[in-house]
Design a protein around this motif. Structure first.
Motif, PDB file in Angstrom:
ATOM      1  N   ASP A  57       1.694   7.287  -2.881  1.00  0.00           N
ATOM      2  CA  ASP A  57       2.595   8.038  -2.023  1.00  0.00           C
ATOM      3  C   ASP A  57       1.791   8.794  -0.800  1.00  0.00           C
ATOM      4  N   VAL A  74       6.642  -3.867  -2.366  1.00  0.00           N
ATOM      5  CA  VAL A  74       5.916  -3.496  -3.719  1.00  0.00           C
ATOM      6  C   VAL A  74       4.042  -3.738  -3.659  1.00  0.00           C
ATOM      7  N   ASP A  75       3.406  -2.485  -4.607  1.00  0.00           N
ATOM      8  CA  ASP A  75       1.710  -2.742  -4.927  1.00  0.00           C
ATOM      9  C   ASP A  75       1.897  -2.544  -5.829  1.00  0.00           C
ATOM     10  N   ILE A  76       0.548  -2.812  -6.522  1.00  0.00           N
ATOM     11  CA  ILE A  76      -0.089  -3.020  -7.481  1.00  0.00           C
ATOM     12  C   ILE A  76      -0.351  -1.614  -7.930  1.00  0.00           C
ATOM     13  N   ALA A  77      -0.794  -0.525  -6.623  1.00  0.00           N
ATOM     14  CA  ALA A  77      -1.275   0.739  -7.412  1.00  0.00           C
ATOM     15  C   ALA A  77      -0.752   1.746  -5.211  1.00  0.00           C
ATOM     16  N   PRO A  78       0.601   1.042  -5.861  1.00  0.00           N
ATOM     17  CA  PRO A  78       1.387   1.909  -4.368  1.00  0.00           C
ATOM     18  C   PRO A  78       0.788   3.359  -4.294  1.00  0.00           C
ATOM     19  N   ARG A 135       5.348   0.364  -8.498  1.00  0.00           N
ATOM     20  CA  ARG A 135       4.750  -0.031  -8.436  1.00  0.00           C
ATOM     21  C   ARG A 135       5.133  -1.735  -9.152  1.00  0.00           C
ATOM     22  N   GLY A 136       4.004  -2.245  -8.987  1.00  0.00           N
ATOM     23  CA  GLY A 136       4.032  -3.381  -9.958  1.00  0.00           C
ATOM     24  C   GLY A 136       3.520  -5.071  -9.664  1.00  0.00           C
ATOM     25  N   ASP A 137       3.948  -6.309 -10.398  1.00  0.00           N
ATOM     26  CA  ASP A 137       2.958  -6.952  -9.422  1.00  0.00           C
ATOM     27  C   ASP A 137       3.183  -8.027  -8.540  1.00  0.00           C
ATOM     28  N   SER A 184       0.747  -1.085  -0.072  1.00  0.00           N
ATOM     29  CA  SER A 184      -0.318  -0.250  -0.261  1.00  0.00           C
ATOM     30  C   SER A 184       0.791   0.863  -0.034  1.00  0.00           C
ATOM     31  N   TRP A 227       7.063  -8.385  -9.037  1.00  0.00           N
ATOM     32  CA  TRP A 227       8.314  -7.751  -8.627  1.00  0.00           C
ATOM     33  C   TRP A 227       9.337  -9.196  -7.646  1.00  0.00           C
TER      34      TRP A 227
END
Ligand SMILES: C[S@@+](CC[C@H](N)C(=O)[O-])C[C@H]1O[C@@H](n2cnc3c(N)ncnc32)[C@H](O)[C@@H]1O
Length: 350
Positions: free
Chosen positions: A205, A199-203, A246-248, A149, A252
Motif C-alpha cells: 500500500d 493483483v499481488d500475492i503481497a500487495p 491480494r492473491g495468487d 507489487s 485472480w
C-alpha cells in the motif's frame, strides 16, 4: 554461498548495473559487520541461501532506510550526492554504526522480510506495448497487471512518457519516463485506459508512509533518477490509488479476465512471471489461450510481458506481445530493455 561471497557477488552486480556506491558498500560490508553485533550474529546464523534470500539487498536496504530516516548521520555524510568515498571511510562509518546498539538492532530487524520493489522505469518498455495494442486494434484499453507489487505501473498511462520521440501519457506528469531509445520509434496511438486492476500475492500500500519508505530504501542510493521517479509515482498513486487485490495471479485472473466488447484487454507483467510457481504459470497461459480463442477485432485480448525469458539474449528482459483478435495468436518479440528500464532496444512495429 556464504554471506561474504554473496556480498562480493552483489558488489560486482551493482557495479555493472550503474550503482558504484552500492557496489562499494557491499564490498566493504563483506568484512565490516562485527561478528559480535546483533546483525553479525544474524548473518552468521542465516538459515537460507544468502543470494536466493537477497540478503545483500536486505542489508543495503536497511542502511539506506536508516540514512533516509536521519538515523545514521555518520554514514549519511558518505551517501550520494557526496563524492564517492574510499573503502576506509565507508568501513569506519559502518564500524561506528554497528557500535550503536539502536542502529545495529534496527538493521538486524530490517533483515526479517525480503526486498520488494516496484520499478516505475519498466513503464518505458510496457507503455510502447500498450501503444502497439492501441494502434493494432483501434480500441480503448483495459489493464490487468499480475505481480503488480504496489501497483505503481497501473498508472503508467498517467506518466509523462517519451519513447524515442513518441510521447504518451500525461505530459504534465511528475513521473517522467524517458528511456534511452534504440531502434525505430513505437507506433503513435491514442492511449485511452477505461479499466485497470492488478493483483499481488503481497500487495504494497503505497499510501502507507512506512511502506513507501521501505520501497524507496530498496532503490540503490546512487540512482537518484529512480528514487525521484518512484517518489513521484507514489505521490500519483496516492491521488489515483491503483485497484490492487491480494492473491495468487492465476486464481485472480480466473475471475478478472472478462474481456468486454469494444475494448482491448491487456494482461501484463514485468519481472514477475519467474516468481510464479510453474503450475500458476501454466494456468495463466491456459486461461489466456482459452479466452484468446474467443477474441474478435472488437474484443481483443493481449498478453504483454517484460521478462527474462529470451534464451537468445539471456542478459536482458524481453518485451513480448501476444495478440488475439480473431485470427489466432499473433506473437511479437517487440524488443529488449534494461532491467530497470534505463534503455529500450525496440525491434520494430507490430
Ligand atoms: C520482482 S517483483 C516485480 C514487481 C513489479 N511487476 C515491477 O516490475 O516492479 C515480483 C512481484 O511478484 C509478486 N508475486 C510473486 N508470486 C506471485 C503470485 N503467485 N501471484 C501474484 N503475485 C506474485 C511478488 O509479491 C512481487 O511483488
Amino acid at each position: 554461498m556464504a554471506v561474504a561471497a554473496a556480498l562480493a557477488q552483489q558488489a560486482r552486480f551493482c557495479a555493472t548495473l550503474g550503482a558504484p556506491f552500492t557496489g562499494a558498500l557491499c564490498r566493504v560490508l563483506a568484512t565490516a559487520v562485527p561478528p559480535a553485533s546483533r546483525t553479525g550474529q544474524r548473518l552468521a546464523a542465516w538459515p537460507g541461501e544468502p543470494m536466493t534470500d537477497a540478503l545483500p539487498m536486505r542489508l543495503t536496504g536497511a542502511l539506506h532506510w536508516l540514512v533516509r530516516g536521519g538515523r545514521a548521520p555518520g554514514l549519511a555524510r558518505l551517501y550520494p550526492p557526496a563524492p564517492m568515498p574510499d573503502d576506509a571511510a565507508l568501513g569506519a562509518a559502518l564500524a561506528a554504526l554497528f557500535a550503536d546498539a539502536a542502529a545495529d538492532g534496527a538493521v538486524s530487524a530490517f533483515l526479517d522480510s525480503p526486498p520488494q520493489t516496484n520499478e516505475v522505469g519498466r513503464a518505458g518498455a510496457l507503455v510502447p506495448g500498450l501503444l502497439c495494442v492501441a494502434a493494432a486494434t483501434g480500441l480503448p484499453l483495459a489493464l490487468l497487471e499480475l505481480g503488480a507489487s504496489a501497483g505503481l505501473n497501473l498508472n503508467m498511462d498517467r506518466f509523462a512518457c517519451d519513447l524515442g520521440g513518441v510521447t504518451a501519457g500525461d505530459s504534465a506528469s511528475a513521473v517522467i519516463v524517458r528511456p534511452h531509445w534504440q531502434g525505430p520509434p513505437p507506433p503513435a496511438a491514442p492511449l485511452q485506459v477505461v479499466a485497470r486492476a492488478g493483483v499481488d500475492i503481497a500487495p504494497l500500500d503505497a499510501a502507507d508512509p512506512a511502506v513507501a519508505e521501505r520501497l524507496l530504501a530498496f532503490i540503490w542510493a546512487d540512482q537518484p533518477e529512480r528514487l525521484e521517479r518512484t517518489q513521484a509515482a507514489i505521490a500519483l498513486a496516492r491521488r489515483h490509488p491503483p485497484p490492487l487485490a491480494r492473491g495468487d495471479a492465476a486464481d485472480w485472473l480466473a475471475d478478472a479476465l472478462r474481456p468486454a466488447e469494444g475494448v482491448a484487454t491487456i494482461v501484463y507483467h514485468s519481472i514477475a512471471f519467474q516468481y510464479f510457481p510453474p503450475a500458476v504459470q501454466a494456468r495463466i497461459i491456459a486461461q489466456l489461450q482459452a479466452v484468446g480463442a474467443a477474441a474478435s477485432p472488437a474484443r481483443a485480448l493481449a498478453w504483454l510481458r517484460l521478462e527474462m525469458d529470451d534464451p537468445a539474449n539471456p542478459a536482458l528482459p524481453a518485451i513480448r506481445l501476444t495478440l488475439w483478435r480473431g485470427e489466432g495468436a499473433e506473437e511479437h518479440l517487440l524488443g529488449h530493455a534494461h532491467a530497470h528500464g534505463a534503455f529500450v532496444q525496440w525491434a520494430g512495429p507490430v
